[in-house]
Design a protein around this motif. Structure first.
Motif, PDB file in Angstrom:
ATOM      1  N   ALA A 110       0.698  -1.293   0.431  1.00 21.56           N
ATOM      2  CA  ALA A 110       0.217  -0.109  -0.249  1.00 21.56           C
ATOM      3  C   ALA A 110       0.979   1.276  -0.095  1.00 21.56           C
ATOM      4  CB  ALA A 110      -1.243   0.011   0.918  1.00 21.56           C
ATOM      5  N   VAL A 111       2.194   1.196   0.584  1.00 24.30           N
ATOM      6  CA  VAL A 111       2.825   2.109  -0.051  1.00 24.30           C
ATOM      7  C   VAL A 111       3.952   3.262  -1.121  1.00 24.30           C
ATOM      8  CG1 VAL A 111       5.255   3.237   1.453  1.00 24.30           C
ATOM      9  CG2 VAL A 111       3.275   1.370   2.522  1.00 24.30           C
ATOM     10  N   VAL A 112       3.340   3.727  -1.319  1.00 25.99           N
ATOM     11  CA  VAL A 112       4.208   4.648  -2.561  1.00 25.99           C
ATOM     12  C   VAL A 112       4.976   5.936  -2.320  1.00 25.99           C
ATOM     13  CG1 VAL A 112       2.537   5.716  -3.512  1.00 25.99           C
ATOM     14  CG2 VAL A 112       3.744   5.124  -4.918  1.00 25.99           C
ATOM     15  N   LYS A 113       6.865   5.376  -3.271  1.00 27.52           N
ATOM     16  CA  LYS A 113       6.899   6.770  -3.017  1.00 27.52           C
ATOM     17  C   LYS A 113       6.208   7.620  -4.124  1.00 27.52           C
ATOM     18  CE  LYS A 113      11.785   4.467  -2.566  1.00 27.52           C
ATOM     19  NZ  LYS A 113      12.895   4.227  -3.242  1.00 27.52           N
ATOM     20  N   HIS A 114       5.902   8.869  -3.547  1.00 28.35           N
ATOM     21  CA  HIS A 114       5.186   9.826  -4.212  1.00 28.35           C
ATOM     22  C   HIS A 114       6.494  11.124  -4.893  1.00 28.35           C
ATOM     23  CE1 HIS A 114       4.900  11.574   0.575  1.00 28.35           C
ATOM     24  NE2 HIS A 114       5.753  12.864  -0.081  1.00 28.35           N
ATOM     25  N   PRO A 115       5.645  11.816  -5.598  1.00 34.17           N
ATOM     26  CA  PRO A 115       6.478  12.877  -6.718  1.00 34.17           C
ATOM     27  C   PRO A 115       7.063  13.732  -5.233  1.00 34.17           C
ATOM     28  CG  PRO A 115       4.886  12.213  -7.631  1.00 34.17           C
ATOM     29  CD  PRO A 115       4.626  11.651  -6.989  1.00 34.17           C
ATOM     30  N   GLU A 116       8.013  14.707  -5.897  1.00 32.24           N
ATOM     31  CA  GLU A 116       8.822  15.262  -4.700  1.00 32.24           C
ATOM     32  C   GLU A 116       8.370  16.509  -4.748  1.00 32.24           C
ATOM     33  OE1 GLU A 116      11.108  14.779  -2.389  1.00 32.24           O
ATOM     34  OE2 GLU A 116      11.789  13.049  -3.003  1.00 32.24           O
ATOM     35  N   ASN A 117       7.787  16.688  -6.021  1.00 32.57           N
ATOM     36  CA  ASN A 117       6.857  17.769  -5.823  1.00 32.57           C
ATOM     37  C   ASN A 117       5.779  18.123  -5.249  1.00 32.57           C
ATOM     38  OD1 ASN A 117       6.092  16.048  -7.941  1.00 32.57           O
ATOM     39  ND2 ASN A 117       4.808  17.943  -9.163  1.00 32.57           N
ATOM     40  N   LEU A 118       5.391  17.155  -4.456  1.00 33.07           N
ATOM     41  CA  LEU A 118       4.292  17.487  -3.895  1.00 33.07           C
ATOM     42  C   LEU A 118       4.441  17.450  -2.088  1.00 33.07           C
ATOM     43  CD1 LEU A 118       2.111  13.921  -4.663  1.00 33.07           C
ATOM     44  CD2 LEU A 118       1.915  16.431  -5.814  1.00 33.07           C
ATOM     45  N   SER A 119       3.854  18.560  -1.519  1.00 32.91           N
ATOM     46  CA  SER A 119       4.118  18.976  -0.114  1.00 32.91           C
ATOM     47  C   SER A 119       3.058  17.451   0.523  1.00 32.91           C
ATOM     48  CB  SER A 119       3.309  20.044   0.434  1.00 32.91           C
ATOM     49  OG  SER A 119       1.992  20.041  -0.126  1.00 32.91           O
ATOM     50  N   PHE A 120       3.863  17.046   2.224  1.00 38.14           N
ATOM     51  CA  PHE A 120       2.637  15.706   2.614  1.00 38.14           C
ATOM     52  C   PHE A 120       1.041  15.571   2.212  1.00 38.14           C
ATOM     53  CE2 PHE A 120       7.533  15.639   4.528  1.00 38.14           C
ATOM     54  CZ  PHE A 120       7.236  14.565   4.149  1.00 38.14           C
ATOM     55  N   GLU A 121       1.027  17.369   2.878  1.00 37.53           N
ATOM     56  CA  GLU A 121      -0.263  17.585   2.339  1.00 37.53           C
ATOM     57  C   GLU A 121      -1.089  17.193   1.241  1.00 37.53           C
ATOM     58  OE1 GLU A 121       1.387  20.280   5.903  1.00 37.53           O
ATOM     59  OE2 GLU A 121       1.654  19.588   3.710  1.00 37.53           O
ATOM     60  N   GLU A 122      -0.527  17.616   0.330  1.00 38.51           N
ATOM     61  CA  GLU A 122      -1.102  17.518  -1.475  1.00 38.51           C
ATOM     62  C   GLU A 122      -0.884  15.370  -1.426  1.00 38.51           C
ATOM     63  OE1 GLU A 122      -0.139  21.865  -3.921  1.00 38.51           O
ATOM     64  OE2 GLU A 122       1.813  19.755  -3.056  1.00 38.51           O
ATOM     65  N   ALA A 123       0.680  14.579  -0.830  1.00 36.61           N
ATOM     66  CA  ALA A 123       0.618  13.446  -1.202  1.00 36.61           C
ATOM     67  C   ALA A 123      -0.820  12.694  -0.166  1.00 36.61           C
ATOM     68  CB  ALA A 123       1.875  12.882  -0.835  1.00 36.61           C
ATOM     69  N   ALA A 124      -1.033  13.679   1.164  1.00 37.54           N
ATOM     70  CA  ALA A 124      -2.090  12.718   1.405  1.00 37.54           C
ATOM     71  C   ALA A 124      -3.280  12.638   0.964  1.00 37.54           C
ATOM     72  CB  ALA A 124      -2.091  13.099   3.070  1.00 37.54           C
ATOM     73  N   ALA A 125      -3.527  13.883   0.188  1.00 45.99           N
ATOM     74  CA  ALA A 125      -5.082  14.752  -0.443  1.00 45.99           C
ATOM     75  C   ALA A 125      -4.777  13.365  -1.409  1.00 45.99           C
ATOM     76  CB  ALA A 125      -4.631  15.424  -0.923  1.00 45.99           C
ATOM     77  N   SER A 126      -4.133  12.865  -3.055  1.00 42.79           N
ATOM     78  CA  SER A 126      -4.186  12.738  -3.757  1.00 42.79           C
ATOM     79  C   SER A 126      -4.745  11.173  -4.330  1.00 42.79           C
ATOM     80  CB  SER A 126      -2.905  12.557  -4.008  1.00 42.79           C
ATOM     81  OG  SER A 126      -2.125  13.833  -4.942  1.00 42.79           O
ATOM     82  N   TRP A 127      -4.141   9.384  -3.518  1.00 41.99           N
ATOM     83  CA  TRP A 127      -4.130   8.756  -4.023  1.00 41.99           C
ATOM     84  C   TRP A 127      -5.834   7.779  -4.136  1.00 41.99           C
ATOM     85  CZ3 TRP A 127      -0.626   7.003  -6.983  1.00 41.99           C
ATOM     86  CH2 TRP A 127       0.616   7.692  -6.778  1.00 41.99           C
ATOM     87  N   MET A 128      -6.147   8.784  -2.444  1.00 38.13           N
ATOM     88  CA  MET A 128      -7.294   7.705  -2.771  1.00 38.13           C
ATOM     89  C   MET A 128      -8.556   8.184  -3.714  1.00 38.13           C
ATOM     90  SD  MET A 128     -10.784   6.056  -1.644  1.00 38.13           S
ATOM     91  CE  MET A 128     -11.026   5.825  -0.110  1.00 38.13           C
ATOM     92  N   MET A 129      -7.920   9.511  -4.196  1.00 40.84           N
ATOM     93  CA  MET A 129      -9.767  10.010  -5.394  1.00 40.84           C
ATOM     94  C   MET A 129      -9.180   9.659  -6.559  1.00 40.84           C
ATOM     95  SD  MET A 129      -8.509  14.589  -4.351  1.00 40.84           S
ATOM     96  CE  MET A 129      -6.972  14.734  -5.149  1.00 40.84           C
ATOM     97  N   TYR A 130      -7.357  10.541  -6.533  1.00 35.50           N
ATOM     98  CA  TYR A 130      -6.429   9.825  -8.304  1.00 35.50           C
ATOM     99  C   TYR A 130      -7.194   7.723  -8.223  1.00 35.50           C
ATOM    100  CZ  TYR A 130      -5.091  14.243  -7.687  1.00 35.50           C
ATOM    101  OH  TYR A 130      -5.667  16.002  -8.697  1.00 35.50           O
ATOM    102  N   VAL A 131      -7.021   7.392  -7.622  1.00 32.52           N
ATOM    103  CA  VAL A 131      -7.016   5.713  -8.248  1.00 32.52           C
ATOM    104  C   VAL A 131      -8.281   5.940  -8.018  1.00 32.52           C
ATOM    105  CG1 VAL A 131      -6.440   3.889  -7.451  1.00 32.52           C
ATOM    106  CG2 VAL A 131      -4.737   5.714  -7.104  1.00 32.52           C
TER     107      VAL A 131
END
Length: 330
Positions: A110-131
């Motif tokens: 369930a773990v993924v390295k997120h792109p460096e251009n994302l803040s932690f807040e943006e990264a936490a907001a991404s995967w459920m909705m985009y996937v």
């Protein structure tokens, strides 16, 4: 010691408790993460209320999405190291793991390295909705450039993700929302058109906005009787994805719409993607590329602190947010 959120009975947000626990070392195929941000999801409220697909076993944990830094790894984990910036993709049950906490263990799949251009807040907001949006529109729907996709409840986090993915593919996203209050916001988010379903004739407007072609894909978390209006304006061989039940009344679908236009109507959920390794890999690749390029940009409505977790969930229950609600941990 780590602060974590738990609850010992179902009910309103007041049942949530913040307690201190000793987080164990990660087991084999687990990653321990020092959390910086948590993304909230409707499923967590349903679980807290006792209305989810599984019943809570007390004391219960909850939380599907988080982003932070790897603190330690268990045996058989070779793709992550302490210090890596990572996010968690929902692909487990709350009875197994919960991401509401300062330090958490998560299954390595369930773990993924997120792109460096994302803040932690943006990264936490991404995967459920985009996937979630990717699975319906891309993996199953095969959305193509120039096609029309009708997105119901378009101001939700998943709805906004679907708008961005459609735009990324060169398709035409038509956003449905109850009132015109969010029209400008949805147009600015990339919608090609916005239809206020409580104020406009949905059938006439979708027909007009698609120049009579109809919707090639309908992406709907609502359901209910109005599904009949949507199938009426679907294109031949169109696909209808039901991924929620905000209106739990039965859907009424005219049989001649299905037969005459050879429509496909199917239930869909995120776990179809996240529990299949091959589909999960394709989703990670697609979403990561979109995030890295900036074509996918998570919309964050409001942030709270961990101590405000009950207020954060109450805010979600008002249904007034546009985009994602995020809880930050410093």
């Amino acid at each position: 010691m780590s602060k974590v959120v738990t609850f010992n009975r179902t009910g309103g947000a007041e049942v949530l408790e913040i307690i201190d626990v000793q987080v164990p070392a990660p087991a084999a195929s687990e990653v321990r993460i020092r959390v910086h941000a948590i993304g909230l999801n409707r499923a967590e409220i349903m679980y807290r209320n006792g209305q989810y697909v599984i019943a809570p076993v007390f004391p219960a944990r909850l939380g599907y999405e988080a982003a932070g830094v790897v603190d330690a790894v268990g045996e058989n984990v070779n793709q992550f190291s302490p210090g890596d910036r990572v996010s968690v993709i929902p692909s487990f049950m709350f009875s197994e793991y919960g991401m509401y906490g300062e330090v958490v263990n998560a299954p390595v799949h369930a773990v993924v390295k997120h792109p460096e251009n994302l803040s932690f807040e943006e990264a936490a907001a991404s995967w459920m909705m985009y996937v979630t949006a990717y699975g319906a529109l891309v993996e199953y729907g095969r959305l193509q450039a120039g096609q029309n996709v009708v997105i119901r409840a378009a101001s939700s986090s998943v709805g906004l993700a679907a708008i961005q993915i459609a735009r990324m593919l060169g398709a035409r996203p038509i956003a449905l929302t109850r009132s015109s209050d969010k029209r400008e916001l949805l147009l600015n988010a990339g919608a090609a058109a916005v239809i206020a379903t409580a104020e406009q004739d949905m059938v006439a407007e979708i027909s007009r906005e698609t120049a009579g072609q109809g919707a090639h894909i309908v992406f709907d978390p609502v359901g209910g009787p109005d599904v009949a209006k949507l199938t009426q304006v679907m294109a031949p061989q169109g696909m209808f994805f039901q991924y929620g039940a905000l209106d739990s009344r039965d859907m009424l679908v005219p049989v001649f719409d299905i037969l005459g236009k050879h429509l496909t109507l199917r239930g869909y959920e995120l776990f179809e993607i996240t529990t299949d390794p091959e589909k999960m890999a394709r989703a990670k690749s697609f979403v990561s590329a979109g995030l890295r390029s900036g074509k996918l940009k998570p919309v964050i409505d409001k942030t709270f602190t961990l101590d405000e977790i009950a207020d954060a969930q109450r805010y979600m229950e008002t249904n007034g947010q546009v985009g994602k609600i995020v809880v930050t941990i410093k």
